[in-house]
Structure formats: C-alpha cells, structure tokens
Write an enzyme that holds these catalytic residues in place. Structure first.
Site, short mmCIF file in Angstrom:
data_model
loop_
_atom_site.label_atom_id
_atom_site.label_comp_id
_atom_site.label_asym_id
_atom_site.label_seq_id
_atom_site.Cartn_x
_atom_site.Cartn_y
_atom_site.Cartn_z
N GLU A 505 0.83 -1.21 0.00
CA GLU A 505 0.00 0.00 0.00
C GLU A 505 0.86 1.25 0.00
O GLU A 505 0.51 2.26 -0.60
CB GLU A 505 -0.96 0.00 1.19
N HIS A 511 3.62 6.04 -5.44
CA HIS A 511 3.23 6.26 -6.83
C HIS A 511 2.45 7.60 -6.95
O HIS A 511 2.65 8.36 -7.88
CB HIS A 511 2.37 5.07 -7.30
ZN LIG Z 1 -2.73 -2.61 -4.64
#
Ligand SMILES: [Zn+2]
Length: 716
Positions: A505, A511
C-alpha cells in the site's frame, strides 16, 4: 502475494473511477463560497487541507447535488463555447472542471471506507444511481464530444506536445469507447443494453449472495477434529447467530471454506463443504446463474458490435498495457503448462503423505488443501508467531521511510496532532519533502487501526493528486489498514503477509507522491499496470538493509535470524501449482468467454469443454467457477481483466530481477533513478509498455515470473 491485492485494488479502482468522474467539466463560472463545508475550497497550510474535523453527514446530499449541478454547468459552458474548439478551450477546460464535486468525493471516500454508518449507506444507496446518471449526461453530451473529436482529429494532422497529445487521446478514447460516436438509434440501443446489463449484473451478484447465505453446514461437537481453536470459536458464534446454539457453522464463504478444507480431518464433511461452495450459482434452482451468463455475454457482444469490434475482449483491452486479447492469452498460455506440471508434482507429494499415513484415499479436490498443509508442515514449517516477534508496525513504517529515502529521495517528518485536521484521533500525518532540496512534496496520512464502520483490508488513496498545469499541487496521499490497536505502550506485532501488504500500500502512496504529470487525466490508472508498482515495492521488505535495521525482535532488538528469512523465502514457492492453476483457469475462461461468439453458448457445457481442452488437472477447480465468477459477471470492472494480476506479476518479477542483478542491488542509485523516472513519476502520461522498455531496455520476460514461482524455465 498474488491474490490478496484483489480486494484492495478493486476498491482503489472504484475510487479512482469516482475521482476520474470528477475530472470532467470546467471552472469558468465565478467561484462562490458555499456555506456547505464539503463544497468549500480547502484552506490552511500545505496548499489547503480537507476539513475532516468539520465534516457532517447532513451536508453530504446537498453537497453532491450542488457539486453535480456546478459540474454540469461547466460542461455546458465548454460544449456551447462559440469559439472554435482548441486544446485550451476544450480539453484544458475539462481538466480544470469538477473541482467542487472532487472535494465532496474526498469526504465521500472517508465516509464509505473509514467511518461508515447506516445513515451514510442510506445516502449512498439513494445517490449511486443519480451519480451514474450524472456521469452519463457528460459522456453522452453530443456537443461536448463533437469538440473533443475536432481537437482529436486536428491533432492527428498536427500532433501536440507528447503530454497534451496523451490527454487528448485518453479523453477521446474514453468517450468513444462509451458510445459517444454512435448515431441516434444505436445510442438508444447502447443505453438500453447498459440498463439491461446493470440489472443482470445485480441479479448475478444477488444469486451468489443467496447461495452463500442459504447453504450453511452445521457441525456437532464430535465433528471438529483437526480444526484450530480460532476456527472453532468463530464457527460456534456463527451457529449461535443463526439460532443453532451448541452447534458449529461452516458458512458458504471463502473465509470459512478455506480453513475448513485445510484442517478438518473429516473427509466426508470436506467433500460436502467443497461441493456446496463450488456449486454457488449452479444449483438449477431460482438462484442459478447459467442463463444470466449467456444473456450477459450476448448483450456485451452486441454492444461492442455497435462500436465495430469483433468481440468484447478486443474492445476492453485497447487502452490496457496488454492492448490485445492475443497478448494477454500468450502470457497465460506460456505459464499454463508449467503450472499444471507442478500440480502433478504436488499431487504426488500429497499422495505419498496420505499413503505413509495409512489413509486409503486417492487425492480429490476436497483433499488438496488438507494434504498440502501436511506437506507444508513437513517441508516448509514456519512458526508464524516466531516471525511476528520481529515485525513491529512502527519499525516497519520506519523501514518504509528508509526505502523511500533511498529510492525516491523523500524525507518523512511527523506532524504534531492538531496541525492537520483528521477524521479520527488514530490518524497520524507526516510531511513529505525532498531530502536534498527540502522542497515540499505532500502529506502522508496513516489510518492504521481497525474499528467499527471501517471496511476490512488495506488500501491507499489520495485526497489531492499532483498536477502542474495551473501551478504545482501538493499531494495528499493516505494509507489505511486494519491492525488491532494495542494497549498503550505495547508494540503492534504483525504477520509477514501483513508486513508485505503494508509495503504494498505504501507503494501506491509513493506512486501518488512521485507523480510529475501536468494534467489530472494523466494520473489515471491502467488496470493491468497500476498494481505493478505497489507489488514491486513489497520486495524491499526482505532486503538486507531492512532486515538488519528494522526487522528486529521487539524485546531483544536482535535482527531476524537469516535462517528464518530463508525459510520465509522458500515457503513463498510452496503450493504454487495449486495457486497458479486455479487462478489461470479462471483468467483463461474469462478471456475465452469474451472472445467466443456467444450465440447459443451454454455456459455449463462451455466451461466443461474448455477445461477439457486445457487438460485441467482433475484434483482442483477454477478459483472462481463461471456461475459465481463475480469479478466478471457481477459488473464490468474485471471482465477480461482477471489476467491483469498475472500481467502485473510478470512485470514485478522481471523488475525485481533487474535490481537483483544491478551492481548496487536493490539500492542501486542508477536503477532507482530509472525506477522513479520511468515507472513511477509518469503515471499514465506515457504508454506503460514504452515506459517499461525505457526502464529495462527490453520488454518484461515471462521467465522471471517462472523463476519467482519456482517453476522450471525451459525455452518458451
Ligand atoms: Zn494494490
């Protein structure tokens, strides 16, 4: 881990889809400050912060209504602009629109995932169809689409700068894929099909639920042999809840079936539970789903036919990394022979255990998990309690910050409570800055503990994503999990699996935080690509730097012993024949269904004959048999997308090997720079396949996945 990401990603995608909806519109009307907190522009430090401390459910419905209204007004203004369509007055105007509704969605996400209540769910039920209708009003706005198309066609003649061209292409494709280009009659048919499909999807899903609730296996106290105490406790409670005090209930769900088949010594009962579970939606009664599958496939086929596609899979995959059903199939067919060969070895191992035990049986599907567990104990025994003592939540978080510092040059600084408004006292916030320049990047919110009203599992989301077309935005990223809150001063000890999920996560958060895109649309996810970055980040958990400094015993401070780590790594390849085969059988079936002419297709026969052709081993079944394959038939989210988990796994394994081979290993500076530059920061601003090639110098090699799963690598 391959499968645990399913729940996580489904919700994440739902959220991204929701957020994407809010990105269509304009903001040219004069901004007025509403007295509704949920609509108000965010104020305070860090570029403005959501007022999580002042959110009230009574504001939600009016905020959604006003947000939709404002967004539609923006859209009308763009669509009716008297000036000729340009990138600026059409595409950029759309990128700039929907901000009011976008803010409301941030609160909506908190209510639906972190602090849900019956009152919220009532509003959700009422508003869901209205939000979907609102979305259709935009995607079916003909004047708007005419302008998008004009900009798109002009850009075919005179290409725009790369990122602008990508926004135009993505916008145009998403409208065209959803029927914007059809004539009046086809459009009407298109909507009628969608409406019919949505009720078929709902019926499909309700039938599964009915069979999950309708079939319960009750055990008496003398039928509990082999079952762990935790299972027995839960089963007793489940029986009591159903008015059968003193009995033990095996419910018809994966979370009950799976441990029962793994541990129960009662073979007859295992067979019964197995049969009931894998017959969901397939009992020839009023909840049978076979007819629905046939109808769903026909309607989907007709709808993509209107758009000129040969089959549903072709239509669906056009904006995925795989691009064509053939590419996705080729990947799966390359792995399949090794997977079923491994099943044969696993069955032989299990048969040997059964024989040695004097059990006079031949391994059947209801024996697989049971004897696999006996093999696991013999070959890969891992004491999960021993492992947990080295996995403290706070230390894992510090380890993630260390990894983010090494790879992304990020620095995390905790903020005192009260600096940033939060929706629950457990939520903690960190400031994220560039380690060298000190430049602010964003905030990271962590909501770690389980509580009533919070959904299960773990997930990541953003309250504000990065873009720079109207000035740089500060990212607000969040991670959410369901660890059990400890007594004050006690450490939270977690399993290896949960530690990996925590890293996973965090990969999503990185990201979000590393995005350098100019336009909001370029933040969007690509279904078979967007789990790759987070899966890859899991690999840093087992690096020496993390092991030696952060995976330390909660009492002695000693690092986790190397033998224990070796055992964990070895156990990762255990039972991969079973896992890969049951998954691939479903993923292949998903693709076959959507590339075959559905006229006169009988799902029952189709499933049986397809599995025969594939030489499916008879000792196991598809992970999701057709009549309860909710990913594919309860909606369209995962239709012809189930392959995506393995697609992302191939990239993960291959990128993992790139780091293994690099001179500096997992902390190699040059490779880390490429990782950020090509795989994280661009998000969807370049074609994923191209981005991967820039990182690796070639396409991902499927052999990496084979090695990762412990399969032999032959010429393929
Ligand atoms: Zn994921």
């Amino acid at each position: 881990m391959t499968y645990k990401t399913m729940k996580i990603s489904k919700a994440l995608f739902a959220f991204i889809a929701l957020a994407a909806i809010s990105c269509q519109g304009t903001k040219e009307t004069a901004p007025q400050v509403s007295d509704n907190v949920l609509l108000q522009p965010w104020t305070g430090p860090y570029g403005g912060l959501p007022a999580f401390d002042r959110m009230s459910l009574t504001d939600l419905k009016p905020a959604l209504e006003q947000g939709m209204e404002a967004n539609l007004a923006e859209i009308e203004a763009i669509a009716n602009n008297p000036e000729a369509p340009t990138f600026e007055n059409t595409i950029v105007a759309m990128e700039r629109s929907g901000n009011d509704l976008g803010r409301v969605y941030s609160y909506y996400g908190i209510w639906s995932s972190n602090v849900s209540s019956p009152e919220f769910r009532e509003i959700q039920t009422e508003m869901a169809p209205r939000l979907s209708e609102f979305n259709s009003k935009i995607t079916q706005n003909e004047k708007l689409f005419a302008r998008i198309k004009a900009v798109y066609e002009a850009s075919r003649q005179n290409p725009l700068p790369a990122d602008q061209q990508r926004v135009v292409d993505l916008t145009y494709t998403s409208f065209a894929m959803n029927g914007a280009e059809l004539d009046e009659a086809s459009k009407a048919r298109y909507s009628a099909i969608n409406k019919e499909l949505s009720s078929l999807h709902t019926s499909f899903s309700n039938n599964i639920l009915a069979d999950e609730e309708g079939y319960v296996t009750y055990l008496s106290a003398d039928q509990l042999s082999g079952l762990p105490e935790s299972f027995v406790k839960a089963a007793a409670k489940a029986a009591t809840d159903r008015g059968k005090e003193g009995m033990y209930a095996v419910t018809n769900t994966r979370s009950s079936m799976d441990p029962f088949l793994t541990y129960s010594d009662e073979r007859g009962l295992r067979e019964k539970v197995w049969n009931i579970y894998y017959s969901r939606g397939d009992n020839g009664d009023e909840h049978d789903n076979n007819k629905l599958i046939a109808e769903i496939l026909k309607l989907r086929d007709e709808r993509v036919g209107l758009l000129g596609f040969d089959n549903y899979a072709q239509w669906r995959l056009q904006d995925r990394m795989a691009k064509t059903p053939e590419n996705a199939m080729a990947m799966m067919e390359a792995v399949w022979p090794a997977a079923i060969a491994r099943v044969a070895e696993e069955v032989a191992d299990m048969q040997a255990v059964a024989d040695a035990n004097g059990d006079k049986i031949k391994i059947e599907p209801w024996d697989y998990r049971y004897y696999a567990e006996k093999v696991r104990k013999k070959k890969y025994d891992l004491d999960s309690d021993e492992v947990k003592q080295y996995l403290q939540l706070d230390k894992l978080r510090e380890a993630m910050f260390f990894v983010a510092g090494e790879l992304f040059n990020f620095q995390f600084t905790p903020l005192d409570s009260g600096v940033v408004p939060v929706f629950h006292a457990d939520v903690k916030v960190w400031e994220v800055a560039d380690k060298t320049s000190g430049e602010l990047i964003g905030l990271w919110y962590l909501d770690p503990f389980a509580r009533q009203g919070k959904r299960s599992g773990a997930w990541a989301t953003t309250y504000r994503s990065y873009d720079s077309f109207d000035g740089e935005k500060t990212v607000l990223a969040s991670n959410n999990s369901n660890f059990i809150k400890p007594a004050p001063g006690e450490p939270v000890l977690v399993s290896w699996d949960d530690a990996e999920t925590f890293f996973h996560e965090f990969g999503h958060a990185l990201h979000f935080l590393s995005s350098n895109v100019k336009y909001p649309t370029l933040n969007s996810g690509v279904r078979d690509y967007t789990e790759f970055q987070s899966q890859l980040l899991e690999r840093w958990l087992a690096t020496d730097e993390v092991i030696n400094n952060y995976l330390v015993h909660y009492k002695t401070g000693a690092p986790i012993p190397q033998e224990l780590v070796a055992k964990i790594k070895k156990a990762a390849t255990f039972n991969q024949g079973f896992g890969t085969t049951e998954y691939l059988a479903s993923a292949l079936m998903d693709m076959y269904y959507h590339t075959t002419d559905p006229t006169n297709l009988d799902p029952d026969t189709f499933e049986r004959e397809t599995l025969e052709k594939l030489k499916m081993p008879k000792e196991l079944v598809m992970r999701h048999r057709s009549p309860h394959f909710g990913h594919v038939f309860s909606g369209e989210g995962y239709a012809t997308a189930y392959y995506g988990y393995m697609w992302a796994d191939v990239l993960t394994a291959d990128a993992g090997e790139a780091f293994q081979e690099a001179p500096g290993g997992f902390y190699d500076k040059d490779l880390a720079d490429k990782l950020v530059k090509y795989l994280f920061a661009p998000r969807n601003s370049m074609d994923p396949a191209e981005a991967y090639r820039l990182f690796r110098g070639r396409d991902a090699d499927i052999k990496a996945l084979m090695r990762d799963r412990g399969f032999p690598v032959t010429d393929m």
